[in-house]
Design a protein around this motif. Structure first.
Motif, short mmCIF file in Angstrom:
data_model
loop_
_atom_site.label_atom_id
_atom_site.label_comp_id
_atom_site.label_asym_id
_atom_site.label_seq_id
_atom_site.Cartn_x
_atom_site.Cartn_y
_atom_site.Cartn_z
N ASN A 165 -8.95 -24.62 -10.89
CA ASN A 165 -7.94 -24.89 -9.86
C ASN A 165 -8.44 -24.53 -8.47
OD1 ASN A 165 -5.96 -25.80 -11.68
ND2 ASN A 165 -5.50 -23.68 -12.22
N LEU A 166 -9.17 -23.41 -8.41
CA LEU A 166 -9.71 -23.01 -7.12
C LEU A 166 -10.79 -24.00 -6.66
CD1 LEU A 166 -9.86 -19.14 -7.56
CD2 LEU A 166 -8.20 -20.48 -6.28
N LEU A 169 -9.01 -26.72 -5.11
CA LEU A 169 -8.58 -26.33 -3.77
C LEU A 169 -9.69 -26.54 -2.76
CD1 LEU A 169 -6.33 -24.76 -2.10
CD2 LEU A 169 -7.82 -22.78 -2.41
N PRO A 187 -17.60 -14.69 -4.81
CA PRO A 187 -16.66 -13.60 -5.09
C PRO A 187 -16.17 -13.61 -6.53
CG PRO A 187 -15.99 -14.84 -3.14
CD PRO A 187 -17.13 -15.58 -3.74
N LYS A 269 -9.82 -3.74 -5.28
CA LYS A 269 -8.62 -4.27 -4.66
C LYS A 269 -8.00 -5.40 -5.44
CE LYS A 269 -8.66 -2.43 -0.25
NZ LYS A 269 -8.65 -2.62 1.18
N TRP A 270 -8.82 -6.11 -6.19
CA TRP A 270 -8.23 -7.28 -6.85
C TRP A 270 -8.60 -7.50 -8.30
CZ3 TRP A 270 -11.56 -11.02 -8.65
CH2 TRP A 270 -12.87 -10.95 -8.17
N THR C 91 -2.39 -20.91 -6.72
CA THR C 91 -3.83 -21.10 -6.53
C THR C 91 -4.36 -20.33 -5.31
OG1 THR C 91 -3.44 -23.33 -7.36
CG2 THR C 91 -5.64 -22.87 -6.58
N LEU C 92 -4.13 -19.04 -5.32
CA LEU C 92 -4.66 -18.20 -4.23
C LEU C 92 -5.95 -17.53 -4.68
CD1 LEU C 92 -1.33 -16.43 -3.18
CD2 LEU C 92 -2.29 -18.59 -2.35
N LEU C 93 -6.81 -17.21 -3.74
CA LEU C 93 -8.01 -16.47 -4.09
C LEU C 93 -7.63 -15.00 -4.23
CD1 LEU C 93 -10.74 -18.01 -1.76
CD2 LEU C 93 -9.77 -18.87 -3.86
N PRO C 94 -7.83 -14.43 -5.42
CA PRO C 94 -7.33 -13.07 -5.65
C PRO C 94 -7.99 -12.01 -4.77
CG PRO C 94 -8.53 -13.90 -7.58
CD PRO C 94 -8.41 -15.02 -6.62
N TRP C 95 -9.18 -12.33 -4.25
CA TRP C 95 -9.90 -11.32 -3.47
C TRP C 95 -9.63 -11.41 -1.97
CZ3 TRP C 95 -12.23 -14.82 -6.76
CH2 TRP C 95 -12.72 -15.98 -6.16
N LEU C 104 -7.93 -19.74 5.07
CA LEU C 104 -9.10 -20.30 4.40
C LEU C 104 -9.45 -21.74 4.78
CD1 LEU C 104 -11.30 -19.76 2.17
CD2 LEU C 104 -9.72 -20.86 0.59
N TYR C 136 -2.64 -8.31 -1.11
CA TYR C 136 -3.42 -9.17 -1.99
C TYR C 136 -2.48 -9.93 -2.92
CZ TYR C 136 -7.68 -7.01 -0.35
OH TYR C 136 -8.72 -6.60 0.43
N ARG C 138 -2.10 -10.19 -6.03
CA ARG C 138 -1.49 -9.49 -7.16
C ARG C 138 -0.32 -8.62 -6.73
NH1 ARG C 138 -2.75 -4.15 -7.41
NH2 ARG C 138 -4.30 -3.54 -5.86
N GLN C 139 -0.18 -8.41 -5.44
CA GLN C 139 0.93 -7.59 -4.96
C GLN C 139 2.14 -8.44 -4.55
OE1 GLN C 139 -1.61 -5.69 -1.95
NE2 GLN C 139 -1.23 -3.75 -2.98
N LYS C 145 4.02 -15.95 -3.42
CA LYS C 145 2.74 -16.64 -3.60
C LYS C 145 2.87 -18.12 -3.22
CE LYS C 145 1.27 -13.89 -7.46
NZ LYS C 145 1.19 -13.92 -8.91
#
Ligand SMILES: Nc1ncnc2c1ncn2[C@@H]1O[C@H](COP(=O)(O)OP(=O)(O)OP(=O)(O)O)[C@@H](O)[C@H]1O
Ligand SMILES: Nc1ncnc2c1ncn2[C@@H]1O[C@H](COP(=O)(O)OP(=O)(O)OP(=O)(O)O)[C@@H](O)[C@H]1O
Ligand SMILES: [Mg+2]
Ligand SMILES: [Mg+2]
Lengths: 278, 332, 258, 278, 258
Positions: A165-166, A169, A187, A269-270, C91-95, C104, C136, C138-139, C145
């Motif tokens: 999915n990314l 994107l 990453p 952090k993730w 579809t977010l980048l987790p980092w 982005l 982030y 996950r929060q 989201k």
């Protein structure tokens, strides 16, 4: 397995709990004590002579006695390890990126990377020494040959495992190859990369020590740990030999410890494995 | 298999294991001869010869009874004994260690002294290295052995350790005549020999005696004959050795008097000289390589050897003279 | 200001789907979908779960290759150039933090840091997440989201916007606010959009045309014009044309699910 | 990087396209041809003598000439590799499960696993030989010591990387530890495990070869490739030496190839890196 | 048949939240939430995006530890024993087929293969996915995934069911069908449920009580009883009490968002 509970808790409190309990040093020490006890127990029970498996205190004694040789040896080997490790990381990354960059690159190059990895060092070493000369340069190259593959295999897998999915994107926003690589695949590959790094870090001092035994140089006392090990081994200084092995392990621990801290710092952090309480 | 307490087999013979110091090669020819021509069998032994490969811990294997006999050098045995590894030398098949330094012309090396300041490929743990450095004051830069001749051939100034009976052959085939310096000429002169553990010797004196006699006989016959039987078997075990090479090696063994020794100097096949060993012990002591005291009478099975072979060991009847012993009949 | 764009096929069409068909593993999901989207149009896509709405949007975006037919990009500057996609999953980048996630697309487009952060912040505020810029993924809650995802799609000033149930995870009030915000933005930016929704009311309120996808293999069972013109506001919901179209679309939807 | 397009396509069609194009063998062959060409080129350009780097045809020649020795050697080494590899996999899995089973186990045991990995084989080998005896058993143990760590490091990381939401799911349904491990952590760790497996597979023949040089019987039918390599090296048969190295690589390729097929078979239905077209 | 359960705190309560509070990284999200759920009740939770609905459900499930207060499980056989959770994200195991995903809770409970597959199939049919049993999650549409997740939650015959926007990704018709199906199942199985929804209509249609969470830090701003009794059917939507409660809840929701 994982304790039921709040996974979102901040790391400061997690650290606090760590420090409060057995966590940081207690368990390893306990296990270490158990191992030492069974070591002594085994020696007594089976009547194992010192030249077969020396008792820990004799190793410590021998280590102290030979501390100068061990120290210079360890410094030498640490230096070769460090350079070899850095080259492995850099080379491994470049290779991984190349391999992950296209199907053709992967299919065309991977077999030869494997070939390079799988050619016994004993065959390659003379050639390396011919080109790089006796000493640090060759040791470094040999360390590289020993260490780079875990990084390549892991990083390549990580780079290729990007979330579909990314990827969509990124292609929607017309990301160029390098952008996708740098901002998405890289990453995402970090957890894999860190694992490869950890394996490589653990391999490094062994690689450097081995490199030292085939490409090292010295007058006997001023050489790397590989030399020291050869000498102790040939002269049946078994406790000292174990002390030398232990010195190599210490270097390895420093490397692995550094990698762990680095991985935590980058990922906490993730990434689930680092965010998680355990 | 290896016997902790060598036990008679159903055949009535005793099974023992002899572990050599490398892969099967003519340098082990006498032992194979005894094995192949039934010498050991007649002596009541069932010998298995096991290749020692690249292993570093053969003394420990002997000391812990994993094997009964092994091949090594007297200097190493003394060092091991001083560290509490109870080993006993039983039969010296070489009066002098074939360990050498070989150099190409361009290296400018003609004597051991001329090695001073040079880089030499040698096993860094070799007691010889220390002897050269400390006792002879030769400054050496060491490069570990890699079992390859590539660099020797590539670099006309290269210097490396070798077996006088082996590497020069291959180098010569490439059209290079190396300068070969025998390390035994340095004054640090080791026997290369078979040894066993003190416990084994103590509890199996007959087996050890039989082994010594049969081995000596094997060596005598191997060196005296054409070696064909042995070489055939060696080629089977280690097919890389051509008949030409093995013949060359055997000739080198004879030419350098490695096994037979120099009769004029009181040497003979299978003989230990107490004074030589004493000197080596003192040398090792001076080199600071011993951890504890070593009694030569404990480290060598002189009492189990035919009297002519154990020269000068105080616990035994003194052998009148080397010349007299030569004609003696203590040998089966 | 802007009237609903003309309905006839024209050379000026922004996107034209021509006899589009898609099969997965041999099973036909979409069949013979033809549709022309004029610049400035907002096309609502509605249909039962699993009928192929997401697939249709992905076909338009070029993320999925059609098994039949083709997608044409007309005269305009589009050619899939300035396209934005709000995926069904956030579809977010987790980092990346919320701010970096939203910025982005601008980063990819090469905008300098300061500019992209400023722009991202505007859009983050629009979706009501000004307090969450440093968090982030996950929060975040599920709805947060999705809002990040919507904000992200806006930063690039798209010509064509593809939205796959962008507001499904939101409460009605936030949803209405964002609907109106969207229309307001459209007035300023004049983008064209294809959006999937499960809410008939939302579809009619936003769209200039609603297409209803039928049962499998899906095709366009109904295409219903919404003659409401823009701008629209909450008052639009009280107009009789609005109510009438809601009824029409609801009926159409029921008819394909029978 | 990834071709834009349909990621959902079935694998049958992907295979078909593979077979139709260059995919399967074309690129490696092309790259191989390039490497061979520059090999010859280098030899000619720098005037490299055969005893430094023999030209490929001489290696083939020597390989054919020594084929019997190489074949028995390769069989021996393959056997040791296989056993060592299987033990590494089994042992690595058990260790990983242990390590992932709790924070205490991880903190207590991991350092000692590292210690085991980092102790130079040259130091451990004598002990191994004392206990396991010279020959296959010792070679296998040494192979294990060389290979097990990548499996442990990767699998442990994989097991610890389970998705937090899925962990929640399992704890909602009161899954027991072993259920969570078996049905959640283990399948999720597969991509990591496979990567570890690949590294271990590439290491295996090297490990077995090295084991053979330090613990092998090395004569006649018992001789492994380690013996062959030492002898060729000592006797200066350089082309044959390279042929022996190549034989070791062939074993490695078989291992890695097998692991790749296995990984594809296990993962292609759901994992992005395998589902993806490339 | 069953009347809305009595509202007073009683020893027979299934779950009791007592002064529950939760903070993440020091920021208070939920504050002083007290609520008693009687056996058989269906409690709807509604509130703005990001107000803490998901967190509340996770607190009840024990997935998140409260920073204040506690969750008590009353007399019944529950004690978090037979609890089911439909997460806001479908949360399917990517390596299992639809069938295996749905059967998973039964597998965990130790049911024999035949039994769990039969049961899973029944529930898969109920959510309209009979054709998709052999597919993997990546082959499903968003709405299909959520339906798998709902089916999964049903297989274990839960005592307490926690549903986090289970039908948000579904078209209205499928949604209505599943709503009715849910109520039908409840009649048979008599479970208790806490469910989050963004649809006021859905909340009122399903719930015996609707709680409205307020703005941050959230607490229960309104608790509105729905005196409609069970069973309900599509006809219920036409009753005046229903319409009236929809208006009340909508107002309450607006009031917390002002
Ligand atoms: N990668 C794939 N492989 C196989 N089948 C797929 C794939 N992607 C989608 N499908 C199938 O295509 C159909 C349409 O899926 P799509 O996601 O377009 O539905 P949708 O209309 O968006 O549904 P929803 O409203 O539930 O999101 C579904 O039946 C799904 O099973
Ligand atoms: N792990 C976490 N760490 C930090 N903050 C969190 C975490 N989980 C949730 N939050 C915060 O808690 C708040 C409530 O989140 P929650 O998911 O409960 O909202 P919600 O009511 O379910 O919203 P939505 O309707 O959008 O799903 C949010 O503001 C979110 O940012
Ligand atoms: Mg969809
Ligand atoms: Mg939520």
């Amino acid at each position: 397995m994982t304790s039921l509970g709040d996974r979102g808790r901040g790391w400061t409190s997690a650290l606090k709990r760590h420090a409060a309990g057995w966590g940081v040093a207690g368990w390893p020490l306990l296990v270490g004590a158990l191992i030492t006890a069974s070591w002594y127990g085994g020696i007594v029970a089976f009547g194992i002579p010192e030249y077969q498996l020396p008792p820990p205190h004799r190793i410590v004694e021998a280590g102290l006695q030979e501390r100068e040789v061990l120290l210079t040896g360890a410094m030498q080997t640490a230096q070769a390890s460090l350079i070899g490790f850095l080259i492995s990381v850099a080379g491994g990354l470049v290779l991984s990126i190349l391999l992950a960059s296209s199907r053709w690159a992967y299919q065309g190059i991977y077999p030869y990377v494997l070939l390079l990895k799988m050619t016994p060092i004993i065959v390659v070493a003379p050639i390396v020494i011919l080109w790089a000369g006796q000493g640090l340069a060759s040791i470094t190259v040999i360390t590289f040959l020993v260490c780079f593959f875990p990084i390549v295999a892991n990083t390549t897998m990580g780079l290729r495992s990007a979330d579909a999915n990314l990827l969509d994107l990124f292609s929607v926003y017309k990301a160029k190859g390098w952008q996708q690589l740098l901002w998405l695949r890289a990453p995402g590959a970090l957890p894999y990369f860190m694992t490869g790094l950890r394996v490589a870090a653990a391999l490094t001092p062994i690689g450097a020590l081995y490199g030292d035994t085939v490409a090292g140089m010295g007058s006997g006392a001023d050489a790397g740990l590989g030399f020291v090990v050869l000498i102790f081994s040939a002269q049946f200084k078994v406790p000292a030999l174990f002390a030398a092995a232990f010195a190599a392990c210490v270097i390895g621990f420093l490397f692995v410890g550094f990698v762990n801290v680095f991985a935590w710092w980058v990922l906490h952090k993730w990434h689930d494995a680092y965010v998680a309480v355990d | 298999g290896p016997a902790d307490d060598a036990a008679p087999e159903a055949s009535g013979r005793t099974a023992v294991v002899l572990q050599t110091d490398w892969y099967p090669q003519p340098e082990h020819g006498g032992y194979y001869h005894a094995l192949l021509t039934g010498g050991y069998e007649r002596a009541g032994l069932d010998v298995e010869i096991r290749p020692g490969a690249n292993m570093t811990n053969i003394p420990q294997l002997v000391a812990t009874g994993r094997v009964d006999f092994a091949l090594g050098t007297s200097d190493n045995l003394l060092v091991a004994a001083s560290r509490g590894i109870p080993l006993v030398g039983v039969f010296p098949h070489f009066q002098h260690d074939p360990q050498c330094i070989m150099a190409r012309e361009g290296a400018g090396v003609d004597t051991l002294q001329s090695l001073d300041g040079k880089t030499v490929m040698m096993n860094p743990g070799l007691p010889h290295v220390r002897f050269l450095q400390r006792s002879l004051g030769i400054r050496l830069q060491l490069v570990p052995m890699d079992f390859s001749l590539t660099r020797f051939l590539s670099d006309p100034t290269f210097i490396q350790q070798c077996f006088v009976t082996s590497e020069p052959y291959y180098v010569g085939r490439q059209g290079i005549e190396p300068t070969v310096l025998r390390l035994s000429d340095s004054g640090f002169d080791s026997y290369r020999m078979a040894y066993a553990s003190a416990a084994f010797v103590a509890s199996n004196p007959d087996v050890v005696s039989a082994f010594i006699r049969a081995s000596r006989d094997g060596w005598e016959r191997y060196l005296g004959g054409d070696g064909a039987t042995v070489h055939e078997r060696l080629a089977e075990l280690n097919p890389q050795q051509t008949p030409d090479f093995m013949a060359w090696t055997k000739r080198a063994l004879v030419d350098y008097e490695l096994a037979q020794g120099d009769a004029e100097a009181g040497e003979m096949l299978g003989r230990f000289r107490h004074d030589r060993l004493e000197r080596q012990l003192a040398q090792l002591e001076a080199l600071d390589m011993l951890d504890g005291p070593v009694a030569l009478s404990d480290a060598f099975a002189a009492h189990l050897m035919p009297p002519t072979l154990a020269q000068g060991f105080p616990a035994l009847l003194p052998v009148a003279s080397a010349a007299e012993a030569d004609g003696g009949d203590g040998i089966p | 200001m802007v009237k609903a764009a003309p309905r006839k096929h024209s050379a000026g069409a922004l996107v034209r789907l021509v006899g589009l068909g898609k099969a997965f593993d041999g099973e036909v999901i979409l069949r013979d979908v033809s549709l022309t989207v004029e610049p400035g149009e907002l096309v609502g896509v509605i249909g039962p779960s699993g009928c192929g709405k997401t697939t249709l949007l992905k076909l338009v975006a070029g993320l999925v290759a059609p098994t039949e037919g083709k997608v044409e990009f007309g005269g305009g500057p589009t050619r899939r150039e300035s396209l934005s996609f709000v995926f069904q999953d956030a579809t977010l980048l987790p980092w990346l933090t919320v701010l970096d996630n939203v910025a982005l697309p601008l980063k990819i487009a090469g905008a300098p840091r300061r500019e992209r952060e400023a722009k991202a912040l505007t859009h983050i505020e629009r979706v009501g997440l000004a307090d969450a810029t440093r968090l982030y993924p996950r929060q975040l809650s599920g709805g947060m989201k999705m809002r990040v995802s919507v904000a992200r799609s806006m930063t690039v000033d798209p010509t064509l916007l593809l939205l796959d149930e962008p507001f499904g995870a939101l409460d009605e009030m936030t949803r209405d606010t964002l609907n109106e915000e969207l229309l307001r933005l459209r007035q300023a930016a004049r983008w064209t959009a294809l959006f999937v929704t499960h809410s008939v009311a939302e579809a009619v309120f936003l769209a200039s045309k609603v297409i209803v996808l039928g049962a499998r293999p899906s095709h366009i069972a109904h295409a219903i014009d919404v003659p409401l013109g823009y701008p629209r506001s909450s008052a639009t919901r009280e107009r009789s044309e609005y109510v009438e179209r809601v009824v029409t679309v609801t009926r159409a939807l029921h008819s394909v699910q029978e």
